[in-house]
Design a protein around this motif. Structure first.
Motif, PDB file in Angstrom:
ATOM      1  N   ASN A 285     -25.183  32.046 -18.920  1.00 28.57           N
ATOM      2  CA  ASN A 285     -24.956  32.849 -18.018  1.00 28.57           C
ATOM      3  C   ASN A 285     -24.644  34.180 -18.817  1.00 28.57           C
ATOM      4  N   ALA A 286     -25.579  34.714 -19.311  1.00 30.21           N
ATOM      5  CA  ALA A 286     -25.466  36.036 -19.984  1.00 30.21           C
ATOM      6  C   ALA A 286     -25.805  37.069 -18.911  1.00 30.21           C
ATOM      7  N   LYS A 287     -25.408  38.418 -18.907  1.00 25.41           N
ATOM      8  CA  LYS A 287     -25.880  39.451 -18.254  1.00 25.41           C
ATOM      9  C   LYS A 287     -26.796  40.105 -19.202  1.00 25.41           C
ATOM     10  N   GLY A 288     -27.213  39.963 -20.545  1.00 25.85           N
ATOM     11  CA  GLY A 288     -28.313  40.445 -20.887  1.00 25.85           C
ATOM     12  C   GLY A 288     -29.188  39.229 -21.413  1.00 25.85           C
ATOM     13  N   HIS A 289     -29.733  39.448 -22.558  1.00 27.98           N
ATOM     14  CA  HIS A 289     -30.518  38.161 -23.114  1.00 27.98           C
ATOM     15  C   HIS A 289     -29.691  36.896 -23.663  1.00 27.98           C
ATOM     16  N   GLY A 290     -30.235  35.871 -23.725  1.00 28.10           N
ATOM     17  CA  GLY A 290     -29.181  34.534 -24.234  1.00 28.10           C
ATOM     18  C   GLY A 290     -29.382  34.634 -25.588  1.00 28.10           C
ATOM     19  N   VAL A 291     -30.330  34.607 -26.207  1.00 32.20           N
ATOM     20  CA  VAL A 291     -30.610  34.615 -27.665  1.00 32.20           C
ATOM     21  C   VAL A 291     -31.714  35.766 -27.885  1.00 32.20           C
ATOM     22  N   GLU A 292     -31.540  36.932 -28.675  1.00 29.53           N
ATOM     23  CA  GLU A 292     -32.706  37.641 -29.130  1.00 29.53           C
ATOM     24  C   GLU A 292     -32.610  37.974 -30.670  1.00 29.53           C
ATOM     25  N   ALA A 293     -33.793  37.844 -31.149  1.00 28.24           N
ATOM     26  CA  ALA A 293     -34.027  37.864 -32.488  1.00 28.24           C
ATOM     27  C   ALA A 293     -35.025  38.794 -32.773  1.00 28.24           C
ATOM     28  N   SER A 294     -34.910  39.839 -33.659  1.00 27.38           N
ATOM     29  CA  SER A 294     -35.865  40.507 -34.389  1.00 27.38           C
ATOM     30  C   SER A 294     -36.267  40.403 -35.796  1.00 27.38           C
ATOM     31  N   ASN A 295     -37.454  40.223 -36.080  1.00 25.10           N
ATOM     32  CA  ASN A 295     -38.036  39.823 -37.384  1.00 25.10           C
ATOM     33  C   ASN A 295     -37.013  38.908 -38.151  1.00 25.10           C
ATOM     34  N   SER A 296     -36.619  37.782 -37.536  1.00 23.75           N
ATOM     35  CA  SER A 296     -35.571  37.047 -38.384  1.00 23.75           C
ATOM     36  C   SER A 296     -36.184  35.788 -38.364  1.00 23.75           C
ATOM     37  N   HIS A 297     -35.709  34.895 -39.241  1.00 22.04           N
ATOM     38  CA  HIS A 297     -36.103  33.232 -39.277  1.00 22.04           C
ATOM     39  C   HIS A 297     -34.776  32.705 -38.583  1.00 22.04           C
TER      40      HIS A 297
END
Length: 447
Positions: A285-297
């Motif tokens: 129930n997020a108003k944006g992304h739940g999990v957002e990852a950039s160039n990450s492991h």
């Protein structure tokens, strides 16, 4: 003209006469009625003001009723604050107002708030008082005021500059900008619940370890009778892992009703160690992304990522292992919600998506974007249920896939125990009718 003036004067006199003829009774049989005999307030944190609650006082008795006084039975001892028809029961003056009138057929409105003193307990304590209406006839009528008060620890703009462990049986309310963890420092959260006020959140420059932790907004009251604020997205800021952050681990942790729930900023890619590893976690129930990852492991194991205005899981390059996870995109009321899973080749991507579910309202909830053919764009989907058009000509990247379509007898929300859009109430355990056995983060309830 003179005739009209005489008629107007006669009408005014008649109205004045009606007003003068209002009678007030001292009969003990003439009583007030109330829209509620008990004002039941939501749980509040001690020393933190509640929302305002109201009720009406009606006089349908046949005559006007005078009130000698309206008072709080316990005075200023419980923390209730009351305003009766515009008159405040001043706690410094005995928590009482006097000499009020309720004419026949009329009504007055009462406003109630609470700021409870500390209860000195770990568990919530019931707070009660009576609002006593003393009629001129000598009759007393009462409305009960009731709430639960809960002592909490409070932190504002907390900076963690050295290794710190926080474990508390009491809830923790986070104010201001929230909590920041300096580069090189490790903050360990264990067996506690953090309630974030407004847009407070956690910014991690060092390392965050969380085990059996809940992170949510601090509103304990209801938006409507059927809808607690805990089911409303956008209540607080979320968790941000800065480019300097690494070795973060979240276990049995729930993050709900945030704006952007979890964001992992871009950093030099470590193909061996995880920047973020989540095990048996819920992001809901997020108003944006739940999990957002950039160039990450990152690694997600037995996690639930559900109901986000943005994407449930959004990957911009990097490496990601997703195993036995449920990505379900049933964010309500909007048509432009994000995907269950979205990934692109920004800087190159390696993705494995195993024994997992990606479903939702839309016909296609898995989105891939290839932007640079010079970058690595490697992905494997194996033993999954995917709501997306079938890819029949790629048996290397897609193995043993259940391709879900709108024509399936069991599809979308039918897989789950409860998808109640009206009350925003959800349970993403697999229902017994689901054909997604051994997939996702939860077993079938019949197993």
């Amino acid at each position: 003209m003179m005739k009209r003036i005489f008629l107007l004067l006669a009408l005014i006199l008649a109205l004045m006469a009606c007003s003068d003829n209002d009678t007030f009774t001292t009969s003990r049989s003439n009583l007030l009625t109330f829209s509620a005999d008990t004002v039941k307030m939501d749980t509040v944190f001690s020393t933190v003001g509640s929302s305002t609650y109201t009720f009406w006082v009606f006089n349908d008795s046949g005559d006007g009723i005078r009130l000698s006084s309206v008072r709080l039975k316990s005075g200023n001892q419980t923390g209730f604050r009351v305003n009766v028809d515009g008159s405040y029961l001043d706690n410094t003056l005995g928590s009482v107002v006097t000499d009020l009138e309720v004419r026949q057929g009329d009504s007055i409105r009462v406003f109630v708030e609470l700021t409870s003193p500390e209860t000195k307990r770990d568990e919530p304590l019931m707070i009660e008082d009576d609002l006593v209406f003393h009629l001129e006839s000598g009759v007393e009528q009462r409305v009960c005021l009731r709430a639960w008060a809960w002592d909490a620890l409070k932190v504002t703009n907390l900076v963690v500059s050295r290794d710190t462990t926080i474990e508390s049986a009491k809830p923790i309310i986070v104010y201001g900008r929230g909590i920041s963890v300096d580069s090189g420092a490790v903050m360990t959260l264990r067996n506690t619940t953090l309630y974030f006020h407004d847009q407070a959140g956690i910014t991690v420059g060092g390392t965050l370890k969380a085990d059996h932790v809940t992170m949510r907004g601090d509103r304990l009251d209801h938006m409507f009778d059927y809808l607690p604020y805990d089911r409303v997205s956008g209540q607080w800021g979320g968790v941000v892992f800065a480019s300097s952050s690494s070795d973060n681990e979240l276990t049995d942790t729930e993050i709900r009703n945030a704006s952007a729930a979890v964001r992992v900023d871009s950093a030099a890619l470590d193909t061996i160690g995880y920047r973020l590893r989540m095990t048996r976690c819920v992001v809901h129930n997020a108003k944006g992304h739940g999990v957002e990852a950039s160039n990450s492991h990152i690694g997600l194991y037995y996690c639930q990522l559900t109901n986000t205005l943005g994407d449930c899981l959004s990957l911009h390059g990097g490496m990601a292992e997703v195993d036995h996870c449920t990505l379900a995109q049933f964010y309500p009321f909007v048509a432009n919600r994000g995907a269950a899973l979205r990934f692109d080749d920004t800087g190159g991507l390696r993705l494995s998506f195993l024994h997992s579910i990606a479903t939702g309202y839309e016909d296609d909830v898995v989105m891939a974007h290839r932007q640079d053919t010079t970058q690595v764009f490697s992905y494997l989907f194996s033993d999954c249920l995917l709501r997306t058009p079938a890819v029949e000509d790629d048996t290397v990247s897609f193995k043993r896939i259940q391709w879900e379509t709108p024509k399936d007898s069991i599809q979308g929300k039918q897989h789950f125990v409860k998808i109640d859009e009206g009350n925003l109430d959800y349970d993403f355990h697999l229902d017994s009718v689901s054909n997604a056995r051994d997939k996702g983060c939860y077993p079938l309830l019949s197993d």
